[in-house]
Design an enzyme around this catalytic site. Structure first.
Site, PDB file in Angstrom:
ATOM      1  CB  SER A 171      52.909  92.693  49.168  1.00 19.87           C
ATOM      2  OG  SER A 171      52.998  93.766  50.086  1.00 19.87           O
ATOM      3  N   GLY A 172      52.643  95.542  47.201  1.00 19.93           N
ATOM      4  CA  GLY A 172      53.360  96.774  46.883  1.00 19.93           C
ATOM      5  C   GLY A 172      53.923  97.388  48.150  1.00 19.93           C
ATOM      6  NE  ARG A 179      43.475  93.316  54.739  1.00 21.84           N
ATOM      7  CZ  ARG A 179      43.345  94.560  54.270  1.00 21.84           C
ATOM      8  NH1 ARG A 179      43.593  94.809  52.991  1.00 21.84           N
ATOM      9  NH2 ARG A 179      42.969  95.545  55.049  1.00 21.84           N
ATOM     10  CB  SER A 230      46.962  90.453  49.897  1.00 22.24           C
ATOM     11  OG  SER A 230      47.059  89.606  48.792  1.00 22.24           O
ATOM     12  CB  ALA A 262      47.968  91.156  60.001  1.00 24.71           C
ATOM     13  CE  LYS A 301      46.364  89.416  43.574  1.00 19.03           C
ATOM     14  NZ  LYS A 301      47.294  89.245  42.441  1.00 19.03           N
TER      15      LYS A 301
END
Lengths: 361, 361, 361, 361
Positions: free
Chosen positions: D73-74, D186, D223, D342, D154
């Site tokens: 996660s960036g 997601r 993600s 989320a 992912k």
């Protein structure tokens, strides 16, 4: 380049035999990061590039990185497009000039020894860069400074780790502010180029760095980054001892609106822009290199600009996007190398533009 | 403008008697915010402006805001400079044309009734805008659509509050996404202008909004914002029934690199750019109005741009900075109105430029 | 606040007779700009607020702005919510203490004379702020520095215009860098508060500003901005000579993760957080004031943070969002005043938190 | 991690023999990019990581990337610190449970076949993810969904290239908007996890994706990114068939201010936070995993937040910085995995937190 790890275009050229990996002597390119301290697209691209060359040359990636300057500017704002220019050369310089009239593009490179933090932004760096420029001229077989059109230097800056290392050796640094150290390093680089080209006033001293902006070199382009520890130099000029289709010409830009300067550089290569380069001439252009800066005085031709006070967008991103678009408008192409931080590089508040193009067939 | 609350320059003109507050019919300007949903520099400036006019005219600020269009675009990226253009007029239209040859700048304005949320981005808005454009043409005494050079419209968008209000009335909205509603509102505005100017294909429907980009109007400039609830219209053209030193001319821009388009608009006003407007001609230029957009297809003339994928800088800020600089390079001046969001306004991926200038003395 | 021009909540309170406009002595609030040099939401809100008070008091807006401190911090990052706290007082101080046990919230304000640019960031400013803090204490009838819990100061900084003005008077300034002048001004403000509260080491000098961070005041909160030309001071404490339901308590924060500090401040007001304040206690809380900073050393408890090297998001925006959320988590409420730039205000790398709350009914 | 290309800490562990490269089964980490579409720090780190493992295992980097999930996660906003968690396992599952009381941390992974663009954000993806979750449970020897505490998935998204590829095959996609496709992907991932865990209402359909937020899974963390073409799954739970010092526990967060939720997750591991974890317990914590989102309704506990309307800072950066700091305040440590987006993962407007910790010695 589809992304900063994409070196497939170069891989194809090498695989197709159009370019030999061992002939490559330098890279200059734009990656799509923010161009700031936390721009890692430059490191990502360099890692990808050196891994490719390592596969083809058999040399370790570290050794390649230590002999091939890879000058990347992050930030493809506005119409700018991520791309890179590969400089390759082969053959030896002839005993006699091959073209007594105009000369062809000549390139030379050099690396200095690692520059300790206490030298950054001081006269020791000026002299180190000057020596490296002379070494790169020598590498290119260029003896007359008038043959030089553009010198690209990549300089180290001062990080906290380097401050501590210097302190451990009992040395002090000129500033502990990383951003100021980058500006001072660029300034020292520009002075060093001017010194090597015989342009630096004899009276110039350390105290003029970032202070006397009348001292400036119209052929100097300097970037500074945490990723280098020595000064890396690329010298570009035209020489009758080189052959090949390309030539280079530069012009100073007096401010960020200096559209005529772009035409002036093109003119010297026999390319007209009325107001835009036509398709045939566009195909002749191999590279465009631009250096620019947001005017320190907060105005351009009397009108207030807001780049320096913007907390949201870094001033260098603003100016690259603006001057990049102005030059791209003339070229009809967004694949330009546009770099900010033009202290002492071209006129104060302006910068410079250089174009590499092939002669008309 | 020293900041978005600074109306001192206009106050001075009024105090000096060079302009009568009651003659003012419209404002178009750039403020130095981010140009997005949370750009409050437009509201701050409007509040300051209307307070000034209220003091001079005796009208309440609310009444002034309801009859004087105040079209502000936030975002002075790069070389752009915060500024505003004041449109004032006085006298009545003559029975006979005063200048049978060329005509002078004519301006008309109109406001529609408040547009309910369920109409935004649908055909009802197209027709509402078209009716307002016709009303503004009438206000200006312009009867022939060919006399029109530029129509500026400011449209409402759909906010959560308005969605709920519509639901309470048993109505549904075209989208609940605020940003998409702004784009749809701009699209409907452009269609409305085209309809009024007789340019809209008879086959055009709601379904073409943000879908068929071949439907476009080269004289339409539309912005959308939370701060308006009705459509506000400014029509600019040249008319032989108007007198005054100014004229207006527009040209479409085919893409973000269309430098020749700027020259084409200037040409129609007898102003040459070789490549930049000279000082004498620059003094004749009263306003420059530009509309632009980042190409949806992610490329400009075959080169990838990175504006649409940038999480750090909004794409509209990128394109305003770029096209603004390209036009500023020709003008030699950063005081331009440059607005993003050019859906159906000029060629797809491009936009348009209009210039208002005085004739040569 | 629906937006930075929205003062309708205060207007309602005044209209309902719950608050008299003439009793208002200070404002502290958060607006939703970027909190940087180009944050105009503070000016927009102040203009709106003073126009409202002018209508109710009959005083000109300028006069109100010159006697009512309006301390706004831009930037409602993360869970922070735009809001403002209105301080009002009425009645005279009694001859005898009204509550010999604990005391009630006391407030005093003061403005210094305009501070010339050459005084900013130097000892003259330290002494000017100290004198104003003493004047504000006097205004509040607070005689013992131990009664003080929180001092808010707003200080001028050095702009290019002020540099030139100083030069015209033959004066030099401590720095011409606007951002550094803001930091130095905050530092001088903190030293001035410490001096007035009897906390400043006798050995402290100009040279310790932004240099010796061991010199710090846990009750000092200072902001600096272009919009003020003098030092504005709000002193908050608890006094037995004041009556009312409110009390204030502060606690230093040792770093940006100092969650226990928030509980410590609440504890002194008899409010428990296990780990969050419960609904009944939350209703007692009238205001929460926080000062914080990104640790200069690039680490928090040994883990590297990236705030200082981020070219995309200003470090002050990062830290306000982070420390604001940490405190909001304890309060269960995002309406907090959180301000960055905590040089010499609380422990180095940390800051402070203060809470104003009513006693339990 | 000193920068996104720095894998030296892992290299040291491997060189020291503390970890065998072949035992590594997954990575979860935070890199210091912007976390958006143009965040290349994830790719840079993955390239560096796989090159390191390739040197140690002899497997090609591509093969490693196809069997070891690397979930990055960036965005290390505020107090968050760049770091990564390495999951390694060795030995076989015993025939009989080794710890009949509590169980130890169990991990399983799985990759689906490449997911065509037309499946993204539709029921086909829900089923694909559900099948992969079951496969990962099988890989971990986990048979009872109640043993699962956290599932990380992912997922791929829809890019222009993939749209065209689908069109060429005569297929349509659910959306051509890249950001919306990421949200839908997601959402489908969360539904797939819920389906595998037996939590998905039988009535749920495609139409509930991003529509009915009452459908949510408190153990799902998903993600989506351009860098993957199949669904990658990591299942974490506690099993009596596994041995080792670690256990995992999760708790839902009802909103972005849900500080008590963090304590609840810790509680289940026998760790107290009064209000902060003490030093001894902090040493027991191996990883903290958080999922969060800016409340879609623009308010948190009745107070307006400004995250969704901010043109300068992406809303995901805001919320990661805020919720990250709230959790870091409890942990006393900024090395947390905090991911935005989320949808259907934990309560609407909130999210979830999971902690992996060793038992008390």
């Amino acid at each position: 380049m589809a992304h900063p790890g994409d070196v497939s275009a170069l891989a194809s050229l090498i695989d197709a035999g159009e370019l030999r990996a061992r002939d490559i002597v330098a890279f200059i390119g734009k990656t799509e990061g923010n161009g700031g301290v936390n721009d890692f697209t430059r490191g990502y691209f360099t890692q990808s590039l050196m891994a490719l060359l390592a596969r083809h040359t058999g040399e370790p990636a570290e050794a390649l990185a230590a002999r091939i300057p890879c000058v990347l500017s992050g930030g493809t704002e506005g119409v700018l497009s991520p791309h890179f220019v590969v400089f390759a050369r082969h053959g030896d310089a002839p005993a006699q000039p091959v073209d007594t009239v105009n000369g062809s593009l000549a390139i030379g490179t050099a690396f200095t020894d690692p520059l300790p933090a206490e030298a950054v932004g001081r006269w020791a760096q000026v002299e180190s860069v000057a020596a490296a420029v002379r070494a790169a001229m020598n590498d290119a077989g260029l003896t007359d400074p008038r043959e030089i059109e553009f010198v690209q230097v990549k300089c180290p800056c001062i990080t906290s780790a380097r401050v501590q290392d210097a302190a451990a050796r009992g040395q002090t640094v000129v500033t502990t502010d990383a951003n100021r150290s980058m500006a001072l390093s660029r300034a020292a680089g520009a002075f060093g180029i001017a010194l090597a080209l015989g342009e630096l006033p004899a009276s110039a001293t350390d105290a003029d760095l970032l202070a006397d902006f009348a001292v400036a070199c119209n052929r100097a382009s300097v970037s500074s980054g945490v990723e280098v520890t020595c000064n890396e130099v690329i010298v570009l000029g035209n020489s009758t001892r080189w052959s090949g289709p390309l030539r280079i010409a530069h012009a100073p830009m007096r401010d960020a609106l200096d559209l005529p300067a772009v035409g002036a550089a093109l003119d010297r290569l026999g390319i007209a822009a009325r107001p835009q380069v036509d398709d045939a001439d566009r195909d002749r252009i191999a590279a465009v290199l631009v250096k620019c800066e947001p005017d320190r005085r907060g105005q351009i031709r009397g009108a207030r600009h807001t780049m320096l006070d913007d907390t949201d967008i870094n001033a260098q991103r603003h100016i690259r996007g603006a001057v990049g678009a102005l030059v791209a408008g003339v070229m009809g192409d967004g694949r330009l190398f546009v770099s900010g931080g033009a202290e002492h590089q071209g006129p104060d508040g302006g910068g410079l533009v250089a174009v590499i193009a092939a002669g008309r067939a």
